[in-house]
Design an enzyme around this catalytic site. Structure first.
Site, PDB file in Angstrom:
ATOM      1  N   SER A   1       0.263   8.331  -6.172  1.00  0.00           N
ATOM      2  CA  SER A   1       1.603   8.451  -6.764  1.00  0.00           C
ATOM      3  C   SER A   1       2.222   9.844  -6.615  1.00  0.00           C
ATOM      4  CB  SER A   1       1.576   8.034  -8.237  1.00  0.00           C
ATOM      5  OG  SER A   1       1.242   6.674  -8.354  1.00  0.00           O
TER       6      SER A   1
ATOM      7  N   GLU B   1      -8.583  10.342  -4.318  1.00  0.00           N
ATOM      8  CA  GLU B   1      -7.549   9.383  -4.690  1.00  0.00           C
ATOM      9  C   GLU B   1      -8.048   8.520  -5.849  1.00  0.00           C
ATOM     10  OE1 GLU B   1      -4.510   8.722  -1.381  1.00  0.00           O
ATOM     11  OE2 GLU B   1      -6.071   7.255  -1.082  1.00  0.00           O
TER      12      GLU B   1
ATOM     13  N   ASN C   1       0.620   8.073   4.585  1.00  0.00           N
ATOM     14  CA  ASN C   1      -0.085   6.808   4.795  1.00  0.00           C
ATOM     15  C   ASN C   1       0.923   5.680   4.606  1.00  0.00           C
ATOM     16  OD1 ASN C   1      -1.741   4.594   4.791  1.00  0.00           O
ATOM     17  ND2 ASN C   1      -2.785   5.089   2.866  1.00  0.00           N
ATOM     18  N   TRP C   2       1.374   5.146   5.725  1.00  0.00           N
ATOM     19  CA  TRP C   2       2.424   4.115   5.648  1.00  0.00           C
ATOM     20  C   TRP C   2       1.887   2.751   5.243  1.00  0.00           C
ATOM     21  CZ3 TRP C   2       6.026   5.061  10.538  1.00  0.00           C
ATOM     22  CH2 TRP C   2       6.778   6.224  10.299  1.00  0.00           C
ATOM     23  N   LYS C   3       0.563   2.621   5.189  1.00  0.00           N
ATOM     24  CA  LYS C   3      -0.057   1.334   4.849  1.00  0.00           C
ATOM     25  C   LYS C   3       0.509   0.226   5.752  1.00  0.00           C
ATOM     26  CE  LYS C   3      -0.947   3.185   0.340  1.00  0.00           C
ATOM     27  NZ  LYS C   3      -1.295   2.953  -1.045  1.00  0.00           N
TER      28      LYS C   3
ATOM     29  N   GLY D   1      -0.314   3.987  -6.103  1.00  0.00           N
ATOM     30  CA  GLY D   1       0.776   3.013  -6.141  1.00  0.00           C
ATOM     31  C   GLY D   1       1.169   2.577  -7.542  1.00  0.00           C
TER      32      GLY D   1
ATOM     33  N   HIS E   1     -10.492   3.979   2.324  1.00  0.00           N
ATOM     34  CA  HIS E   1      -9.379   3.889   1.371  1.00  0.00           C
ATOM     35  C   HIS E   1      -9.698   2.824   0.320  1.00  0.00           C
ATOM     36  CE1 HIS E   1      -5.432   3.153  -0.318  1.00  0.00           C
ATOM     37  NE2 HIS E   1      -5.098   4.352   0.134  1.00  0.00           N
TER      38      HIS E   1
ATOM     39  N   GLU F   1      -7.990   0.585  -0.978  1.00  0.00           N
ATOM     40  CA  GLU F   1      -7.496  -0.768  -0.681  1.00  0.00           C
ATOM     41  C   GLU F   1      -8.448  -1.494   0.265  1.00  0.00           C
ATOM     42  OE1 GLU F   1      -3.562   0.477   0.431  1.00  0.00           O
ATOM     43  OE2 GLU F   1      -3.179   0.968  -1.668  1.00  0.00           O
TER      44      GLU F   1
HETATM   45  P1  PGA Z   1       0.615   6.095  -3.235  1.00  0.00           P
HETATM   46  O1  PGA Z   1      -0.615   5.806  -2.260  1.00  0.00           O
HETATM   47  O2  PGA Z   1       1.157   7.460  -2.860  1.00  0.00           O
HETATM   48  O3  PGA Z   1       1.592   4.991  -2.972  1.00  0.00           O
HETATM   49  O4  PGA Z   1       0.095   6.107  -4.620  1.00  0.00           O
HETATM   50  C1  PGA Z   1      -1.485   6.815  -1.858  1.00  0.00           C
HETATM   51  C2  PGA Z   1      -2.548   6.249  -0.973  1.00  0.00           C
HETATM   52  O5  PGA Z   1      -2.961   5.104  -1.175  1.00  0.00           O
HETATM   53  O6  PGA Z   1      -3.001   6.920  -0.035  1.00  0.00           O
END
Ligand code: PGA
Length: 235
Positions: free
Chosen positions: A191, A155, A3-5, A161, A86, A88
């Site tokens: 993470s 998650e 997931n490159w966001k 993150g 997600h 976010e």
């Molecule tokens: P992260 O993000 O690996 O940077 O913790 C995972 C995600 O949000 O899918």
């Protein structure tokens, strides 16, 4: 699953990273690599060895919805998966369970596989509400009996993150609980890095949803590392 966001900033960087991962993806047999870049790069990244996913979609097929991207458009660009719900998006865009469910249904209609993200916040975990929260997040898909058709990503919000991953043993408890309700594949995310990744596969997860670490060159080594483990289907 990478997931490159909202990264990287240029098409050049996106292509370079993708090509680097493709080199490894070509060599592996058991690991399926999925890259989920920002929408604007989807059309630039094509590979026989890497599947594509998007990070969000709208719930209508077409029409006057300024700024939105439809599941059919993603399908037509070659995407196979779409990340939905997600944390976010739940946090910054206040996406509700209802809205997420509408997106899940629309994605399935367009023949995309939704990757539905679920997970509790730190406060909820401390208050012992983890399973209550997950139940709420899964209610609609279970009611609609869509369990077989999508992939779940556990998650924990506090692990995303933060460099503070959920210990594999703790994640295993959730995995076991989810597995009783849900027959499809279940990924772990939060993470994940080169060191801790194998532990999640060893406790049973079918794959990993990797954010920050999937933007690093070392992510290519992770593909190789997982290939050497038994029972690895997705990363
Ligand atoms: P992260 O993000 O690996 O940077 O913790 C995972 C995600 O949000 O899918």
């Amino acid at each position: 699953m990478a997931n490159w966001k909202m990264n990287p900033l240029t098409p050049k960087e996106a292509k370079e990273l993708f090509l680097l991962f493709e080199k490894k993806a070509k060599k592996v047999k058991k690991v399926e690599l999925v890259v989920c870049p920002p929408f604007v790069f989807l059309n630039l990244l094509k590979s026989k060895s890497i599947k594509l996913g998007a990070q969000n979609c709208f719930f209508e097929k077409q029409g006057a919805f300024t700024g939105e991207i439809s599941p059919s458009m993603l399908k037509n660009l070659g995407a196979k998966y779409v990340i939905l719900g997600h944390s976010e998006r739940r946090k910054y865009f206040r996406e509700s369970e209802q809205l997420i469910f509408k997106k899940v249904t629309a994605a399935l209609k367009a023949k995309l596989v939704p990757i539905l993200c679920v997970g509790e916040t730190e406060k909820e975990r401390k208050e012992g509400k983890t399973f209550l929260v997950l139940k709420k997040q899964l209610k609609e898909v279970l009611k609609a009996n869509l369990g077989q058709k999508l992939i779940l990503a556990y998650e924990p919000v506090w692990a995303i993150g933060t460099q503070n991953p959920c210990e594999p043993e703790k994640a295993k408890e959730v995995f076991a609980w989810l597995k009783k309700l849900f027959k499809g594949k279940i990924l772990y995310g939060g993470s994940v890095n080169l060191e801790n990744a194998p532990a999640y596969i060893k406790v049973g997860f079918d794959g990993l949803l990797v954010g920050g670490f999937s933007l690093k060159k070392e992510f290519a080594q992770l593909i190789e590392k997982l290939e050497k483990l038994p029972h690895t289907d997705y990363i």
